[in-house]
Design an enzyme around this catalytic site. Structure first.
Site, PDB file in Angstrom:
ATOM      1  N   LYS A 211      57.067 -74.483  54.138  1.00 26.55           N
ATOM      2  CA  LYS A 211      57.370 -74.150  53.000  1.00 26.55           C
ATOM      3  C   LYS A 211      57.449 -72.567  52.849  1.00 26.55           C
ATOM      4  CE  LYS A 211      55.300 -72.724  49.429  1.00 26.55           C
ATOM      5  NZ  LYS A 211      56.318 -71.748  48.962  1.00 26.55           N
ATOM      6  N   GLY A 263      49.879 -64.909  54.059  1.00 28.19           N
ATOM      7  CA  GLY A 263      49.749 -64.835  52.609  1.00 28.19           C
ATOM      8  C   GLY A 263      48.724 -64.050  52.155  1.00 28.19           C
ATOM      9  N   SER A 264      48.316 -64.161  50.982  1.00 28.79           N
ATOM     10  CA  SER A 264      47.101 -63.488  50.207  1.00 28.79           C
ATOM     11  C   SER A 264      46.057 -63.993  50.680  1.00 28.79           C
ATOM     12  CB  SER A 264      47.500 -63.215  48.847  1.00 28.79           C
ATOM     13  OG  SER A 264      47.291 -64.751  48.171  1.00 28.79           O
ATOM     14  N   THR A 265      44.869 -63.036  50.563  1.00 27.38           N
ATOM     15  CA  THR A 265      43.679 -63.632  50.937  1.00 27.38           C
ATOM     16  C   THR A 265      43.249 -64.690  50.046  1.00 27.38           C
ATOM     17  OG1 THR A 265      43.188 -61.661  52.352  1.00 27.38           O
ATOM     18  CG2 THR A 265      41.084 -62.684  51.388  1.00 27.38           C
ATOM     19  N   GLY A 268      44.619 -67.829  50.715  1.00 30.32           N
ATOM     20  CA  GLY A 268      43.939 -68.054  51.845  1.00 30.32           C
ATOM     21  C   GLY A 268      42.708 -68.871  51.668  1.00 30.32           C
ATOM     22  N   GLU A 285      46.569 -66.070  58.365  1.00 32.62           N
ATOM     23  CA  GLU A 285      46.802 -64.723  58.632  1.00 32.62           C
ATOM     24  C   GLU A 285      47.000 -64.168  57.229  1.00 32.62           C
ATOM     25  OE1 GLU A 285      48.473 -61.475  58.482  1.00 32.62           O
ATOM     26  OE2 GLU A 285      50.376 -62.326  59.364  1.00 32.62           O
ATOM     27  N   CYS A 319      51.449 -56.650  56.006  1.00 29.49           N
ATOM     28  CA  CYS A 319      49.838 -57.130  55.887  1.00 29.49           C
ATOM     29  C   CYS A 319      48.982 -55.910  56.830  1.00 29.49           C
ATOM     30  CB  CYS A 319      49.728 -58.381  56.341  1.00 29.49           C
ATOM     31  SG  CYS A 319      50.449 -58.991  57.827  1.00 29.49           S
ATOM     32  N   GLU A 416      44.315 -54.318  48.856  1.00 34.47           N
ATOM     33  CA  GLU A 416      45.704 -54.081  49.613  1.00 34.47           C
ATOM     34  C   GLU A 416      46.622 -53.850  48.378  1.00 34.47           C
ATOM     35  OE1 GLU A 416      47.138 -57.947  50.888  1.00 34.47           O
ATOM     36  OE2 GLU A 416      47.759 -57.074  52.772  1.00 34.47           O
TER      37      GLU A 416
HETATM   38  P1  NAI Z   1      50.663 -65.800  48.029  1.00 32.85           P
HETATM   39  O1  NAI Z   1      49.681 -65.762  48.863  1.00 32.85           O
HETATM   40  O2  NAI Z   1      50.459 -66.422  46.340  1.00 32.85           O
HETATM   41  O3  NAI Z   1      51.952 -66.496  48.672  1.00 32.85           O
HETATM   42  C1  NAI Z   1      52.232 -66.681  49.814  1.00 32.85           C
HETATM   43  C2  NAI Z   1      52.515 -68.242  50.073  1.00 32.85           C
HETATM   44  O4  NAI Z   1      51.588 -69.117  49.731  1.00 32.85           O
HETATM   45  C3  NAI Z   1      53.792 -68.360  49.327  1.00 32.85           C
HETATM   46  O5  NAI Z   1      54.962 -69.333  50.045  1.00 32.85           O
HETATM   47  C4  NAI Z   1      53.530 -69.352  47.905  1.00 32.85           C
HETATM   48  O6  NAI Z   1      54.310 -70.157  47.643  1.00 32.85           O
HETATM   49  C5  NAI Z   1      52.159 -69.931  48.749  1.00 32.85           C
HETATM   50  N1  NAI Z   1      51.177 -70.312  47.859  1.00 32.85           N
HETATM   51  C6  NAI Z   1      50.933 -70.012  46.711  1.00 32.85           C
HETATM   52  N2  NAI Z   1      49.791 -70.496  46.231  1.00 32.85           N
HETATM   53  C7  NAI Z   1      49.477 -71.457  46.997  1.00 32.85           C
HETATM   54  C8  NAI Z   1      48.638 -72.455  47.001  1.00 32.85           C
HETATM   55  N3  NAI Z   1      47.646 -72.636  45.924  1.00 32.85           N
HETATM   56  N4  NAI Z   1      48.438 -73.440  47.916  1.00 32.85           N
HETATM   57  C9  NAI Z   1      49.338 -73.239  48.822  1.00 32.85           C
HETATM   58  N5  NAI Z   1      50.265 -72.262  48.916  1.00 32.85           N
HETATM   59  C10 NAI Z   1      50.244 -71.307  47.984  1.00 32.85           C
HETATM   60  O7  NAI Z   1      51.161 -64.126  47.754  1.00 32.85           O
HETATM   61  P2  NAI Z   1      51.828 -63.662  46.413  1.00 32.85           P
HETATM   62  O8  NAI Z   1      51.151 -63.926  45.285  1.00 32.85           O
HETATM   63  O9  NAI Z   1      53.187 -63.797  46.670  1.00 32.85           O
HETATM   64  O10 NAI Z   1      51.355 -62.123  46.602  1.00 32.85           O
HETATM   65  C11 NAI Z   1      50.363 -61.357  46.299  1.00 32.85           C
HETATM   66  C12 NAI Z   1      49.492 -60.366  47.092  1.00 32.85           C
HETATM   67  O11 NAI Z   1      49.173 -61.083  48.358  1.00 32.85           O
HETATM   68  C13 NAI Z   1      50.608 -59.481  47.411  1.00 32.85           C
HETATM   69  O12 NAI Z   1      50.279 -58.312  46.726  1.00 32.85           O
HETATM   70  C14 NAI Z   1      49.955 -58.947  48.739  1.00 32.85           C
HETATM   71  O13 NAI Z   1      48.651 -58.069  48.440  1.00 32.85           O
HETATM   72  C15 NAI Z   1      49.253 -60.105  49.199  1.00 32.85           C
HETATM   73  N6  NAI Z   1      50.292 -60.819  50.241  1.00 32.85           N
HETATM   74  C16 NAI Z   1      49.837 -60.660  51.629  1.00 32.85           C
HETATM   75  C17 NAI Z   1      50.591 -61.369  52.559  1.00 32.85           C
HETATM   76  C18 NAI Z   1      50.531 -61.060  54.016  1.00 32.85           C
HETATM   77  O14 NAI Z   1      51.255 -61.119  55.071  1.00 32.85           O
HETATM   78  N7  NAI Z   1      49.001 -60.847  54.267  1.00 32.85           N
HETATM   79  C19 NAI Z   1      51.927 -61.711  52.374  1.00 32.85           C
HETATM   80  C20 NAI Z   1      52.382 -61.891  50.802  1.00 32.85           C
HETATM   81  C21 NAI Z   1      51.302 -61.296  49.991  1.00 32.85           C
END
Ligand code: NAI
Ligand code: MG
Length: 506
Positions: A211, A263-265, A268, A285, A319, A416
């Site tokens: 996804k 993605g976000s902590t 996660g 991660e 990240c 972050e």
């Molecule tokens: P997010 O963690 O919501 O999105 C990452 C992925 O998870 C996307 O594909 C999203 O559709 C999916 N997702 C969202 N909610 C989910 C759930 N309940 N169950 C399963 N999958 C889900 O990140 P977001 O909201 O786009 O960004 C927010 C903050 O997170 C950023 O400002 C940044 O600080 C951090 N972030 C960190 C990343 C990293 O590589 N460590 C990558 C993206 C964001």
């Protein structure tokens, strides 16, 4: 073009130049390049994308689509299917069927050939993939062209090589695939994260439901086209687009054997809770707040380039970004002056322009998050410097920003920001540097800059970070493992260690 000498007040002169009585060169106006945009006219995009399930493009059961926009222009690029629970069900069923009937039974050598084929097709379509990556996500073309796409191909090549050599990777042990892997990826490296997830899973004999992130689904969908052209057996890779609810449906599907998440902590943690007690395997991660530590004996100009790269690379949407600069006290003023000078020369703007250093912030929400945290930094009393880079009128942009006078208790030292914002703290001794660097919930990466080899090796073992760069930053290779400590997650991607999450080793 002539270099302009700036003769005015001390605030435009950096400390070290002032001390030496030099005048400062105004690099901001020194080299104004003519626009050099990469043309997008060779890109073949559809107006609307369905879901890629069982080797075919299918409509979402709900009939719902959403738009992905170009964050540099705010214009829509294409319509994307919103996958529901029913679509995830179809995708997982296809992946299970492909796993049982074809992929797990195929000779590993043959599996490897398919993965090689994907790698070569990525190289063939490199230019198109780079342009689409920059259009959909906002990153500068020089990064998508020179980093994201070649590194994506490299991950497929690297893992293809392991497919028939897994018994050498884990000598004396029997290995077998897990089954169906559910993979959820973020928007900061859309194609590269797809490669980090898909390539080892396939090489190890698993099938996949991926996804992509909702703001950057396009390159994963082009990858689906490549996978189709590479004639992978239907169902081996399935791509289901959508937002958080689609991701949650994948996490909660009972027939998925493993979840890989980047993605976000916060998300996660939600996923870890959802998976507790299910017996499903998982790798996480998550976020980071990396320390980039600069000692007085470091090669300073080289360090400046590394610091700039560490935090402004990909708009700070990284990240492992070096978002906390820890500077030995004696060189603080000199280093900050050099950084400000260099920041003023950065070009912020059109991601498709080959001269652009900093492209567009990925989404309006992310821009608002950055602006809000920067405001908190000011309110808490840190001193802000924002480079005077001209910004385009449309689109989501943020000028490179540095905060000095930051205390450990400030939000900008702990949270972050995921944007082009650097927080500077100081230290006096080596042990204080380590103590400060480790004083975080995160532990993904760190950087050390010093002329002393012994110090680099010693500190590398003391820093609680999955990756430690020495006299460089943000360097990646498919053969090196990447992953976190503490709230940055667990499990490794890349290298031999990156195979383990996709195998049962007996
Ligand atoms: P997010 O963690 O919501 O999105 C990452 C992925 O998870 C996307 O594909 C999203 O559709 C999916 N997702 C969202 N909610 C989910 C759930 N309940 N169950 C399963 N999958 C889900 O990140 P977001 O909201 O786009 O960004 C927010 C903050 O997170 C950023 O400002 C940044 O600080 C951090 N972030 C960190 C990343 C990293 O590589 N460590 C990558 C993206 C964001
Ligand atoms: Mg987009």
């Amino acid at each position: 073009m002539a270099i302009k000498l700036v003769e005015d007040g001390p605030e435009t002169q950096s400390t070290h130049q002032r001390r030496r009585g030099e005048r400062r060169l105004d690099f901001g106006t020194a080299w104004e390049y003519a626009p050099a945009p990469e043309r997008p006219d060779h890109v073949r995009l559809r107006d609307r994308y369905g879901l890629f399930i069982n080797g075919r493009w299918v409509s979402p059961e709900s009939g719902k689509f959403f738009k992905t926009i170009n964050p540099a222009t705010e214009e829509p690029i294409a319509e994307i299917a919103e996958g529901s629970e029913a679509d995830v069900e179809r995708a997982v069923a296809a992946a299970r069927q492909a796993y049982e009937s074809v992929w797990s039974k195929m000779r590993p050598l043959e599996r490897g050939k398919y993965v090689y084929r994907i790698a070569r097709a990525i190289q063939e379509r490199a230019r198109e993939l780079a342009v689409v990556e920059s259009m959909d996500g906002g990153k500068p073309i020089k990064e998508s062209r020179d980093f994201d796409v070649p590194t994506t191909a490299a991950h497929f090549f690297y893992n293809a090589g392991w497919a028939d050599k897994l018994s050498y990777a884990f000598p004396g042990r029997a290995v077998r695939p897990l089954g169906v892997a559910g993979q959820i990826i973020p928007w900061n490296f859309p194609l590269l994260m797809a490669a980090w997830k898909i390539a080892p899973a396939l090489a190890c004999g698993n099938t996949v439901v991926l996804k992509p992130a909702e703001t950057t689904p396009l390159t994963a969908l082009l990858l689906a086209e490549i996978i189709r052209e590479a004639e992978l057996p239907p169902g081996v890779v399935n791509i289901v687009t959508g937002a958080g609810a689609t991701g949650a449906a994948l996490v909660n599907h009972p027939d998925v054997d493993k979840i890989a998440f980047t993605g976000s902590t916060a998300v996660g943690k939600l996923i870890q809770r959802a998976l507790a007690g299910t017996g499903k395997r998982m790798t996480m991660e998550l976020g980071g707040k990396a320390a980039n530590i600069v000692f007085a004996d470091a090669p300073l100009d080289q360090a400046v380039e590394g610091i700039i790269n560490g935090i402004f690379f990909n708009q700070g949407h990284v990240c492992c970004a070096g978002s906390r600069l820890l500077v030995e006290e004696g060189i603080h003023d000199v280093l900050v002056a050099k950084l400000r000078d260099r920041m003023a020369t950065l070009r912020v703007g059109d991601p498709l322009d080959k001269n652009t250093d900093i492209g567009a912030i990925n989404s309006r929400e992310q821009l608002e998050r950055i602006e809000q945290l920067v405001q908190v930094g000011e309110d808490e009393g840190a001193e802000r410097y924002t480079a005077p880079c001209p910004l385009p009128e449309k689109g989501f942009f943020f000028s490179p920003t540095i905060f000095t006078g930051v205390a450990q208790s400030h939000a900008i030292a702990r949270e972050e920001i995921f944007g082009p914002v650097l927080s500077v703290l100081t230290f006096r001794t080596e042990s204080e540097a380590v103590e400060r660097a480790n004083n975080t919930f995160y532990g993904l990466s760190a950087g050390i800059w010093s002329n002393k080899g012994a110090r680099l090796f010693k500190l590398a073992t003391q820093l609680e970070a999955g990756v430690v760069w020495a006299n460089t930053y943000n360097k990646f290779d498919p053969s090196s493992a990447f992953g976190g400590y503490k709230e940055s997650g667990f499990g490794r991607e890349g290298g031999r260690h990156g195979l383990l999450p996709y195998l049962v080793v007996e």
